[in-house]
Write a protein that holds these residues in place. Structure first.
Motif, mmCIF file in Angstrom:
data_model
loop_
_atom_site.group_PDB
_atom_site.id
_atom_site.type_symbol
_atom_site.label_atom_id
_atom_site.label_comp_id
_atom_site.label_asym_id
_atom_site.label_seq_id
_atom_site.Cartn_x
_atom_site.Cartn_y
_atom_site.Cartn_z
ATOM 1 N N ARG A 103 0.812 -1.212 0.000
ATOM 2 C CA ARG A 103 0.000 0.000 0.000
ATOM 3 C C ARG A 103 0.851 1.270 0.000
ATOM 4 N N HIS A 112 -2.543 8.514 3.056
ATOM 5 C CA HIS A 112 -2.953 7.666 4.171
ATOM 6 C C HIS A 112 -1.738 7.424 5.075
ATOM 7 N N ARG A 163 -11.626 7.422 12.606
ATOM 8 C CA ARG A 163 -11.678 6.179 11.830
ATOM 9 C C ARG A 163 -11.665 4.989 12.783
ATOM 10 N N ASP A 165 -13.761 0.734 13.331
ATOM 11 C CA ASP A 165 -14.324 -0.355 12.538
ATOM 12 C C ASP A 165 -15.808 -0.179 12.220
ATOM 13 N N ASN A 167 -16.751 2.623 10.668
ATOM 14 C CA ASN A 167 -16.773 3.494 9.477
ATOM 15 C C ASN A 167 -15.462 3.410 8.696
ATOM 16 N N LYS A 168 -14.867 2.227 8.653
ATOM 17 C CA LYS A 168 -13.524 2.113 8.104
ATOM 18 C C LYS A 168 -13.455 2.187 6.584
ATOM 19 N N GLY A 169 -14.553 1.998 5.898
ATOM 20 C CA GLY A 169 -14.532 2.159 4.460
ATOM 21 C C GLY A 169 -13.717 1.105 3.738
ATOM 22 N N SER A 170 -13.703 1.182 2.440
ATOM 23 C CA SER A 170 -13.031 0.172 1.631
ATOM 24 C C SER A 170 -11.511 0.277 1.718
ATOM 25 N N ASP A 171 -10.997 1.449 2.066
ATOM 26 C CA ASP A 171 -9.552 1.632 2.155
ATOM 27 C C ASP A 171 -8.992 1.282 3.518
ATOM 28 N N GLN A 172 -9.854 0.966 4.449
ATOM 29 C CA GLN A 172 -9.452 0.636 5.817
ATOM 30 C C GLN A 172 -8.957 1.873 6.570
ATOM 31 N N SER A 174 -7.866 6.023 6.683
ATOM 32 C CA SER A 174 -8.350 7.275 6.119
ATOM 33 C C SER A 174 -7.166 8.152 5.760
ATOM 34 N N TRP A 232 -8.275 1.830 12.997
ATOM 35 C CA TRP A 232 -9.422 1.513 12.149
ATOM 36 C C TRP A 232 -9.937 0.102 12.384
#
Length: 266
Positions: A103, A112, A163, A165, A167-172, A174, A232
């Motif tokens: 990443r 990030h 951030r 778990d 609202n962690k989103g697809s990217d884990q 933020s 996250w």
């Protein structure tokens, strides 16, 4: 901070787009700001003073007690955690080993926080940048802000302000300048959530029982190093409190482990 180590920002001055971020409201400009010359980190000054460290009797965990008054000299701390883009430059400049992921090279994740870095990796980065890792006391004072709050934003848990778990989103993770409503009173972003942040200290469960009303002496040895701040990966509000103390083997390189810089004020 000396002029050799950083460029102090003056009103109306622009440096590397930093003031454009200020104008967009990404952080408050109530305290002195500087840009670390080596890696471009934006730093905010926390003035000399006292604060209440730890948790009161009946609150938090046993390793956070007793709550005690600590006096600190002025220091600078990163407004943001160290990013993937910054760590990539460090790896390319020094040949230091890469994080334990791919990443950090992803341009879409450049802003990030870097993850999968050990305590030793984090210390190496900090030294390269001409900085340090925060002591537990420095980290906690910055997180609590001038009012000594339980969370950077206030006394009560609010999962929308960091951030985690829920609202962690697809990217884990933020972007490091995300969750502006969760900024601390000193202006630091994501000291709760996003990534745990390695601190300088060895972990000692009974550390607070032996510290007093002066700059506390850090434990000199131990099997684990301290990390702070929640990440996250978790949703338990207790992990995100300013007083929470976590610990890992310093060789650990987890997906929720990152770092933030500190520099002593001259």
């Amino acid at each position: 901070m000396s002029e050799r180590g950083a460029k102090r920002l003056e009103p109306g001055e622009s440096r590397g787009g930093v003031l454009r971020q200020i104008e967009r409201g990404r952080f408050r400009v109530e305290h002195p700001l500087a840009v670390n010359a080596k890696d471009g980190s934006l730093l905010v000054q926390v003035p000399a003073g006292e604060f209440e460290m730890g948790s009161a009797e009946g609150e938090g965990n046993v390793n956070e007690r007793p709550r005690h008054r600590v006096e600190l000299s002025a220091y600078w701390i990163g407004v943001y955690a160290v990013t993937n883009a910054q760590y990539l430059r460090f790896v390319e400049a020094t040949g230091h080993r890469a994080p334990g992921n791919t990443r950090y090279r992803d341009k879409g994740l450049a802003d990030h926080p870097v993850t999968h870095v050990s305590w030793d990796d984090s210390l190496a980065y900090a030294k390269w940048a001409g900085c340090k890792l925060a002591s537990e006391a420095q980290w906690e004072r910055a997180c609590r802000g001038p009012l000594g709050l339980a969370y950077p934003w206030g006394e009560d848990w609010d999962e929308t302000k960091c951030r985690n778990d829920k609202n962690k989103g697809s990217d884990q993770t933020s972007v490091v300048y995300g969750y502006a409503k969760g900024v601390s009173g000193w202006g630091t972003y994501n000291q709760s959530g996003n990534v745990w942040e390695w601190c300088a200290d060895w972990y000692d469960e009974n550390y607070y029982a032996s510290s007093h009303e002066e700059v506390p002496r850090q434990p000199e040895r131990g099997p684990c190093r301290v990390f702070r701040g929640g990440s996250w990966r978790y949703g338990d509000p207790g992990f995100f409190r300013a007083a929470y103390r976590g610990w890992y083997d310093p060789g650990s390189r987890g997906g929720g482990l990152g770092l933030r810089l500190v520099k002593e004020a001259s």
